[in-house]
Structures are given as C-alpha cells and as structure tokens.
Scaffold this active site. Structure first.
Site, PDB file in Angstrom:
ATOM      1  N   ASP A 142      41.700  35.145  39.923  1.00  0.00           N
ATOM      2  CA  ASP A 142      40.792  35.911  39.079  1.00  0.00           C
ATOM      3  C   ASP A 142      41.639  36.716  38.104  1.00  0.00           C
ATOM      4  OD1 ASP A 142      38.374  35.106  40.307  1.00  0.00           O
ATOM      5  OD2 ASP A 142      38.620  36.597  41.882  1.00  0.00           O
ATOM      6  N   ASP A 156      33.588  31.594  37.564  1.00  0.00           N
ATOM      7  CA  ASP A 156      32.527  32.521  37.975  1.00  0.00           C
ATOM      8  C   ASP A 156      31.494  32.689  36.862  1.00  0.00           C
ATOM      9  OD1 ASP A 156      33.957  32.878  40.346  1.00  0.00           O
ATOM     10  OD2 ASP A 156      34.968  34.679  39.616  1.00  0.00           O
TER      11      ASP A 156
END
Length: 188
Positions: A142, A156
């Site tokens: 991330d 995401d």
C-alpha cells in the site's frame, strides 16, 4: 388498437432491456481490457512504490496526498492480519466468481465493474502470492495516504469503484446480462 394489418401500436421492436446483437462480445472485450489495464497499473505502481519509497515519503499534495510505503498482511483497514492465508483463498475464489459472471456480461457498466473488480482482486492477490513472507501469505503493498484514512493502493481503488458500480446496477435493477430484473420477471 392496431395500426395496420395486425401490427400493435405498442410494438416497438426488440425490448429496450435486451442487449443489441453482438453486444456480448463487445462487453466481454471491455471487461477484459479494463481488467488487464487495472491489473497492469496496480502492479506497476506497486513496483515503483517499493523501488522509490523505501527511504522516504513523497508529498504530492501537501498532507492531502502522501506516497507512503507500507505492507499490509490483512484486509481493508488492516483487519484480519492473522488470516493472510484465508484472505488469499477468498481472493482466489473471488477471481473465479468474477470470471464466471463475466461470461454473461451484457452491459457496459457491468463490464467495467467486473473488469475493475477482477483487476483489483488479482492485483492484491499477486502481492499475496509473490511477496514476503511467502506464497499465499505475502503482504499487500500500500502506498497512497490521505488524512484520516488507512493507506491503500490502486487495486483497492478499483475494488471500491467496482463495488459502487455494482450497487448502482443493483439499484437500477439491471442484471449482469444487461436485462432489467422487472423484464425477466414478466417473461417468467
């Protein structure tokens, strides 16, 4: 009432809820292109994040958007960090389910939704398969950080946009095949 020789005035040809001929192939192509592009962008941006952000954060828009590298063994909001193997299995199952439904795609919005969903699921699944600490236990990369929100990635974003599109289609009553639910019920 009839217009001429038995033709009903209300007969306007094919039902507006029925996809045009040949559209299924076009929608499957849209699905495939969206899935591949979403997946490629996710994988490329994660590779760049790992390469460029290992030493310092990068502020793109002040504190509003910061590139910050982190690795997440869990699901959204870092929940279920001890269930990485289970999350990998769920992602594999989700990819199979999306491919199953994509065979019947008969609507542009559904093609985009399923393509984004598959690209996002496969992007995060690739991390779980290929990244440390090992196959099906890997941590998801991330790198996008905004205030008061967990760090996230392109996959995401794709998954969340897909969820929104799916909800819109459900509210509109449009099935994956492009027909309206009410039209299917009348035919049954």
């Amino acid at each position: 009432m009839q217009a001429a020789r038995g033709t009903s005035l209300s007969d306007t040809g094919p039902s507006p809820s029925t996809p045009p001929p040949g559209a299924a192939t076009r929608y499957r192509l849209i699905f495939a292109v969206v899935a591949v592009v979403a997946y490629a962008i996710d994988v490329a941006t994660k590779s760049l994040a790992v390469e460029k952000l290992s030493t310092a954060d990068v502020e793109l828009a002040g504190k509003w958007l910061v590139l910050h590298l982190t690795r997440n063994p869990g699901a959204a909001f870092s929940t279920g960090t001890e269930f990485t193997l289970l999350l990998s299995g769920i992602a594999l199952a989700a990819a199979v389910v999306v491919l199953y439904f994509a065979r019947r795609v008969g609507n542009r919005t559904w093609a985009w939704a399923l393509g984004l969903l598959l690209g996002g699921v496969c992007g995060n699944l690739t991390d779980r398969i290929l990244r440390e600490p090992g196959p099906l236990r890997g941590h998801v990369v991330d790198f996008l950080m905004v205030p008061n929100w967990p760090v996230f990635n392109i996959a995401d974003i794709c998954i969340n946009v897909a969820a929104g599109l799916i909800l819109i289609q459900a509210v509109r009553g449009i099935g994956v095949d492009g027909t309206r639910v009410a039209a299917r019920e009348r035919e049954a």
